[in-house]
Design a protein around this motif. Sequence first.
Motif: not given
Length: 172
Positions: A80-93
């Motif tokens: 999560q960068i600053d207050s942006a929504p968290p990003e689950d890198t599993r979906f990128i994978t």
Amino acid sequence: MRWGWWGIVGLLFSQLAFAQSWETVRAPAGSGTKYVAQTKNADGHTLTIKRKIGRAGYEAFAHLTLGKGQKFGKEMPVFQIDSAPPEDTRFITIAGENLGQRWGYIAGNEAAWRIWTSPELELGANDTLVPWRMGNTVKISYVDDKGKAQKTEFSLTGSSAAIGDAVTGPFK
């Protein structure tokens, strides 16, 4: 030698600032690029941004290397960068796997995931690297090899120049 209160505080802040600074460093031989952007945090972990030439053009990957003997479990991290929504890198994978590409992985003490792609070797005002270059902090949550939830964070202050050098700089 007498340090005094302010001397000790100054020393601690200078060590923290050193541990949090971003650098453009020479990439390892055979990595396909000349430079990477890199920082190390107070937890002893290293965050590296690397460029790669992909099928669609150019790509950048975040590589998190755990220090102090820690290892990742089987789950991809969330950032999560600053207050942006968290990003689950599993979906990128998974998205990469669906296209026969390796856009994310975990192995031992290293996790990596794709954070940018472009057909051109220029950074845009609205591309996915903007938060990495202009943000304040990236927080990363992960599960270690013992099944325990862990968190770490890195300052992004000063990352813009180093990431720019790594992504748009010479290949060799």
